[in-house]
Design an enzyme around this catalytic site. Structure first.
Site, PDB file in Angstrom:
ATOM      1  N   GLU A 110     -26.925  64.499-147.601  1.00  0.00           N
ATOM      2  CA  GLU A 110     -28.204  64.600-148.315  1.00  0.00           C
ATOM      3  C   GLU A 110     -29.376  64.236-147.402  1.00  0.00           C
ATOM      4  O   GLU A 110     -30.441  64.850-147.473  1.00  0.00           O
ATOM      5  CB  GLU A 110     -28.163  63.724-149.573  1.00  0.00           C
ATOM      6  CG  GLU A 110     -27.198  64.314-150.603  1.00  0.00           C
ATOM      7  CD  GLU A 110     -26.995  63.449-151.824  1.00  0.00           C
ATOM      8  OE1 GLU A 110     -26.999  63.998-152.946  1.00  0.00           O
ATOM      9  OE2 GLU A 110     -26.810  62.222-151.677  1.00  0.00           O
ATOM     10  N   GLU A 130     -18.507  63.483-153.845  1.00  0.00           N
ATOM     11  CA  GLU A 130     -18.722  62.581-154.985  1.00  0.00           C
ATOM     12  C   GLU A 130     -17.808  62.881-156.169  1.00  0.00           C
ATOM     13  O   GLU A 130     -17.436  61.982-156.923  1.00  0.00           O
ATOM     14  CB  GLU A 130     -20.187  62.641-155.445  1.00  0.00           C
ATOM     15  CG  GLU A 130     -21.169  61.990-154.479  1.00  0.00           C
ATOM     16  CD  GLU A 130     -21.607  62.872-153.317  1.00  0.00           C
ATOM     17  OE1 GLU A 130     -21.037  63.967-153.139  1.00  0.00           O
ATOM     18  OE2 GLU A 130     -22.520  62.460-152.570  1.00  0.00           O
TER      19      GLU A 130
HETATM   20  N1  COA Z   1     -19.121  53.061-149.317  1.00  0.00           N
HETATM   21  C1  COA Z   1     -18.642  51.820-149.060  1.00  0.00           C
HETATM   22  N2  COA Z   1     -17.621  51.581-148.208  1.00  0.00           N
HETATM   23  C2  COA Z   1     -17.089  52.637-147.591  1.00  0.00           C
HETATM   24  C3  COA Z   1     -17.527  53.945-147.811  1.00  0.00           C
HETATM   25  C4  COA Z   1     -18.597  54.149-148.711  1.00  0.00           C
HETATM   26  N3  COA Z   1     -19.096  55.367-148.955  1.00  0.00           N
HETATM   27  N4  COA Z   1     -16.791  54.784-147.050  1.00  0.00           N
HETATM   28  C5  COA Z   1     -15.916  54.025-146.383  1.00  0.00           C
HETATM   29  N5  COA Z   1     -16.096  52.731-146.702  1.00  0.00           N
HETATM   30  C6  COA Z   1     -15.364  51.575-146.154  1.00  0.00           C
HETATM   31  C7  COA Z   1     -13.914  51.588-146.572  1.00  0.00           C
HETATM   32  O1  COA Z   1     -13.740  50.919-147.813  1.00  0.00           O
HETATM   33  C8  COA Z   1     -13.257  50.841-145.424  1.00  0.00           C
HETATM   34  O2  COA Z   1     -13.494  49.469-145.631  1.00  0.00           O
HETATM   35  P1  COA Z   1     -12.363  48.397-145.198  1.00  0.00           P
HETATM   36  O3  COA Z   1     -12.144  48.609-143.740  1.00  0.00           O
HETATM   37  O4  COA Z   1     -12.991  47.103-145.564  1.00  0.00           O
HETATM   38  O5  COA Z   1     -11.157  48.732-146.016  1.00  0.00           O
HETATM   39  C9  COA Z   1     -14.094  51.252-144.214  1.00  0.00           C
HETATM   40  O6  COA Z   1     -15.340  51.723-144.744  1.00  0.00           O
HETATM   41  C10 COA Z   1     -13.475  52.357-143.397  1.00  0.00           C
HETATM   42  O7  COA Z   1     -13.157  53.435-144.254  1.00  0.00           O
HETATM   43  P2  COA Z   1     -11.757  54.179-144.173  1.00  0.00           P
HETATM   44  O8  COA Z   1     -11.694  55.127-145.317  1.00  0.00           O
HETATM   45  O9  COA Z   1     -10.679  53.186-144.031  1.00  0.00           O
HETATM   46  O10 COA Z   1     -11.919  54.934-142.792  1.00  0.00           O
HETATM   47  P3  COA Z   1     -11.416  56.366-142.388  1.00  0.00           P
HETATM   48  O11 COA Z   1     -11.813  56.549-140.983  1.00  0.00           O
HETATM   49  O12 COA Z   1      -9.976  56.539-142.765  1.00  0.00           O
HETATM   50  O13 COA Z   1     -12.239  57.398-143.294  1.00  0.00           O
HETATM   51  C11 COA Z   1     -14.191  58.337-144.364  1.00  0.00           C
HETATM   52  C12 COA Z   1     -13.626  57.496-143.187  1.00  0.00           C
HETATM   53  C13 COA Z   1     -15.685  58.321-144.251  1.00  0.00           C
HETATM   54  C14 COA Z   1     -13.684  59.783-144.248  1.00  0.00           C
HETATM   55  C15 COA Z   1     -13.713  57.741-145.701  1.00  0.00           C
HETATM   56  O14 COA Z   1     -13.993  56.353-145.713  1.00  0.00           O
HETATM   57  C16 COA Z   1     -14.394  58.331-146.911  1.00  0.00           C
HETATM   58  O15 COA Z   1     -13.993  59.384-147.369  1.00  0.00           O
HETATM   59  N6  COA Z   1     -15.399  57.617-147.438  1.00  0.00           N
HETATM   60  C17 COA Z   1     -16.026  57.961-148.689  1.00  0.00           C
HETATM   61  C18 COA Z   1     -16.939  59.124-148.529  1.00  0.00           C
HETATM   62  C19 COA Z   1     -17.606  59.411-149.837  1.00  0.00           C
HETATM   63  O16 COA Z   1     -16.981  59.590-150.860  1.00  0.00           O
HETATM   64  N7  COA Z   1     -18.922  59.481-149.794  1.00  0.00           N
HETATM   65  C20 COA Z   1     -19.708  59.740-150.946  1.00  0.00           C
HETATM   66  C21 COA Z   1     -20.007  58.456-151.605  1.00  0.00           C
HETATM   67  S1  COA Z   1     -20.983  58.733-153.052  1.00  0.00           S
END
Ligand code: COA
Ligand code: NAD
Length: 703
Positions: A110, A130
């Site tokens: 966004e 989302e």
């Molecule tokens: N908000 C808060 N915390 C988040 C986050 C978010 N959007 N995205 C990731 N984190 C945190 C995870 O909880 C994790 O925390 P921890 O280490 O304390 O457990 C840390 O960031 C690393 O994330 P992780 O998923 O373990 O890393 P990854 O490299 O396997 O994957 C992403 C990275 C970005 C692909 C994955 O975290 C993801 O899909 N995040 C959500 C994306 C999302 O839905 N965004 C829209 C939100 S409205």
């Protein structure tokens, strides 16, 4: 690509006349309240400067991966402040270029869409996920995306939630260029764009606006058929309003719907599962810096249903696999099944023929256990027989190289005994895969009494390399999942002996209005094999550990004897015509006969009773599992059920659901059922932990 840290949530600096706004919020640059608060001053600084343009970038391994999901729990949260900041970015009269890398997701995309130009490194993945959290994009994703890529593609990305590659993003117009160094390319772009009218996304005309209704109407119908997933209908409404009534009306609708969705149980449940899956990777008494053993080569002992599937799971992730079976025909069958599986995937276009060949070539077969002498890790998947498991554990202990990890795929046997038999118990661990092992996401990692910390840490890391969702469990009958499934099956069969039909019971629990399980207990056991389930129960009872009530799971034991083994024999709880499950009068008659034999009287079951009798014993068993320290935390149990048993993520798992219902209501119902049905084996006696939560108004999520 990784960019150096600045040490500040958001910073602004000018270099060679160009402004750089850098977001730096490790680990994934999620937009937290701190980032939002720091964006304002950074934009002030840019606006007050004489920089020719602005590069928006992020430090670390990724551009912004989304809004900080934890801030949505704050009742005061609203997207308005971020939206206003994005409007300021877009309104700039000087070119603003987003330099993207890593995972540009949700709020990250966004931000990028509010910029005038977008450049990504080739490995960038972009998306609006989302929906997977029961939400819609909250900071104008539903408005800016269709203006860039069209309604049809925007709806696909928002409703599907799957990120796309940089190449695909460029081909649909979401980004303007791909560059190995997007920040350097952004500087060049600013020089080109300087003096031209900034391309503001909000004023672009949606390219397929004339087809808006034709695109959205069928999607609306699909969304209406899944009312328990309100985010789908909300996304379509926000897209539709923006298309017909304009950007500002679309923004108002998006904000209103986002704030409604954040409060829904479905979204709270999905956010719970997001964090639960990540928490499950943490092991409280295992330091984060525990050294890992090197694992590149895998041995699998037993080339049956599980062994072949496990071999594929490892080969898919690049491991070299040696598959051993003492029976040459079984080995041949296993290897043939594997190559046919990959050929099928290639024929369906799910895998290129080259990849299929490359992966198949990683798996070789052998008939002698000696072939496993040099592998880094063995997964034993021979028949479920304690003597055999102990014998092969001893053989593996004798021949495997020092440091090798010895994993057993047993589903019910005592891993501590298997560990002792190996002669090197510190090297032994359970890896309980689910069938089909190359597909099912869940892996229960069974930590035995003597499992060495580095063995546990290594297996957790291997689990993530083979893309499994791993949950640690202690040693007990059925570990976490099957131990809870046991009481679920018990009540399903008890109700059948009281005259309920499998269709009636499965129907309630599969109904999203009640729970929405992918498969009810009878359908599940028919698929897994009634014989497999019954054998386990029979042995458990015979060992003296299982319940000694003669009526206990009498139905599946009798079905085992009569050859009604489920789908594989064409009849089990249901009768099968092809894949269609039909009522099976023979099983119904068998249940009635067993009821007479055991003095069980027939009764009517309404949906509420069916729901309570299936779910509440599972919650009670989970409370015992927690009290015994078999599971580390309540949320791990929710992960087991959502990742491995078809429990819908939008329900958040059995304990999230229990918290929604309230421990007091569950305990009251258990007392009621005990009074009506009798309390054989104390099955309706609430576990101490559940009673305490009921008494104190506590929740599993607070433990
Ligand atoms: N908000 C808060 N915390 C988040 C986050 C978010 N959007 N995205 C990731 N984190 C945190 C995870 O909880 C994790 O925390 P921890 O280490 O304390 O457990 C840390 O960031 C690393 O994330 P992780 O998923 O373990 O890393 P990854 O490299 O396997 O994957 C992403 C990275 C970005 C692909 C994955 O975290 C993801 O899909 N995040 C959500 C994306 C999302 O839905 N965004 C829209 C939100 S409205
Ligand atoms: P299976 O009967 O399909 O395969 C077992 C294989 O082991 C056979 O091919 C057999 O020839 C081989 N074998 C037996 N003794 C051997 C020996 N000494 N050396 C080498 N190979 C030997 O069984 P399965 O369903 O694949 O189950 C294997 C294990 O996985 C069991 O412990 C089972 O409880 C567990 N498990 C099964 C499932 C499932 O759904 N089938 C799910 C989870 C765990």
């Amino acid at each position: 690509m990784t960019k150096p840290s600045t040490g500040q949530a958001v910073s602004f600096h000018i270099e060679d006349g160009i402004g750089f706004l850098t977001i730096d919020q490790p680990p994934v640059n999620a937009i937290s309240l701190a980032v939002i608060a720091a964006l304002g001053p950074a934009l002030d600084a840019f606006e007050a400067s004489d920089a020719r343009g602005l590069v928006v970038q992020a430090a670390g391994r990724t551009f912004v991966a989304g809004g900080d999901i934890t801030m949505f729990d704050d009742p005061a949260f609203t997207p308005a402040p971020l939206n206003a900041l994005l409007d300021r970015i877009e309104a700039s009269n000087r070119p603003v270029v987003a330099a993207l890398h890593g995972t540009t997701l949700g709020g990250g995309l966004e931000i990028a869409m509010a910029c005038h130009h977008r450049i990504a490194d080739p490995a960038t993945r972009l998306g609006l996920p989302e929906i997977t959290l029961g939400l819609i994009p909250g900071s104008l994703g539903t408005q800016r995306l269709p203006r860039l890529v069209g309604l049809e593609k925007a709806a696909g990305m928002i409703l599907g939630g799957k990120p796309i590659s940089a190449g695909d993003a460029q081909s649909i117009g979401l980004i303007d260029a791909i560059a190995e160094d997007p920040s350097a390319a952004a500087i060049a772009a600013i020089d080109t764009l300087t003096g031209t009218e900034p391309r503001r996304t909000r004023v672009q005309v949606i390219p397929d606006l004339d087809r808006a209704e034709a695109i959205l109407a069928p999607l609306r119908d699909v969304a209406a058929s899944t009312p328990w997933h309100p985010a789908k209908a909300a996304a379509i409404e926000a897209l539709s309003t923006g298309a017909t009534d304009g950007y500002d009306a679309g923004e108002a609708t998006e904000t209103r719907l986002f704030l409604d969705l954040v409060k829904t149980p479905a979204s709270r449940a999905q956010r719970h599962i997001f964090f639960a899956e990540r928490a499950a990777r943490r092991i409280s008494d295992l330091p984060g810096d525990t050294p890992l053993r090197r694992v590149e080569t895998i041995g699998i002992l037993g080339a049956g249903t599980m062994g072949a599937g496990i071999a594929m799971a490892f080969a898919n992730a690049g491991f070299t696999v040696t598959l051993v079976d003492a029976n040459p025909e079984a080995l041949d069958r296993g290897l043939t099944r594997i190559s046919q599986d990959y050929e099928r995937l290639a024929a369906r276009g799910r895998l290129s023929a080259d990849d299929a060949d490359r992966i198949t070539a990683r798996i070789s077969g052998a008939e002698s256990i000696a072939a496993l002498a040099d592998v880094d890790m063995v997964v034993e998947a021979v028949f479920e027989d304690m003597d055999l498991k102990c014998r092969v554990a001893a053989e593996l202990g004798a021949i495997c190289k020092p440091g090798a990890i010895l994993a057993t795929n047993t589903s019910t046997l005592d891993v501590d005994r298997i560990a002792q038999a190996s002669g090197r118990p510190e090297a032994v661990i359970g890896t309980h895969f689910f069938s089909p092992a190359q597909i099912m996401r869940l892996l229960e990692v069974v930590r035995a009494r003597d499992t060495a910390p580095d063995v546990l840490a290594t297996v957790m890391s291997v689990a993530s390399r083979i893309r499994k969702t791993a949950v640690v469990t202690g040693v007990c009958y059925g570990f976490i999942g099957n131990r809870m499934a046991e009481v679920y099956m018990r009540e399903s069969e008890a109700m059948q002996m009281e005259s309920a039909t499998p269709g009636q019971i499965d129907g309630v629990i599969e109904d999203p209005a009640w729970l929405g399980m992918a498969m009810g207990p009878s359908r599940m056991l028919d698929m897994a094999g009634v014989d497999v389930g019954a054998r386990t129960v029979i042995e458990w009872i015979a060992s003296g550990d299982g319940p000694q009530d003669p009526a206990y799971r009498a139905l599946c034991r009798a079905m085992f004897d009569s050859g009604a083994h489920g789908q594989k024999t064409g009849h089990g709880y249901y009768r099968y015509e092809g894949r269609t499950a039909l009522p099976n009068d023979d099983t119904h008659a068998l249940a009635a006969q067993l009821a007479r034999q055991h003095g069980i009287t027939s009764r009517d079951h309404d949906a509420q009773e069916i729901f309570e009798r299936l779910l509440y014993p599972m919650v009670n068993e989970a409370a015992l599992i927690l009290d015994e320290g078999i599971a580390q935390r309540a949320s791990d149990i929710d992960v087991v059920w959502t990742a491995g048993y078809g429990f819908p993520a939008w329900r958040g798992g059995p304990l999230f659901m229990a918290d929604e219902i309230g421990a007091d209501a569950i305990v009251a119902a258990m007392h009621r059922h005990g009074a009506t049905l009798g309390n054989a084996d104390g099955r309706w006696t609430p576990a101490p932990l559940l009673s305490r939560l009921a008494r104190e108004g506590g929740r599993f999520s607070d433990l």
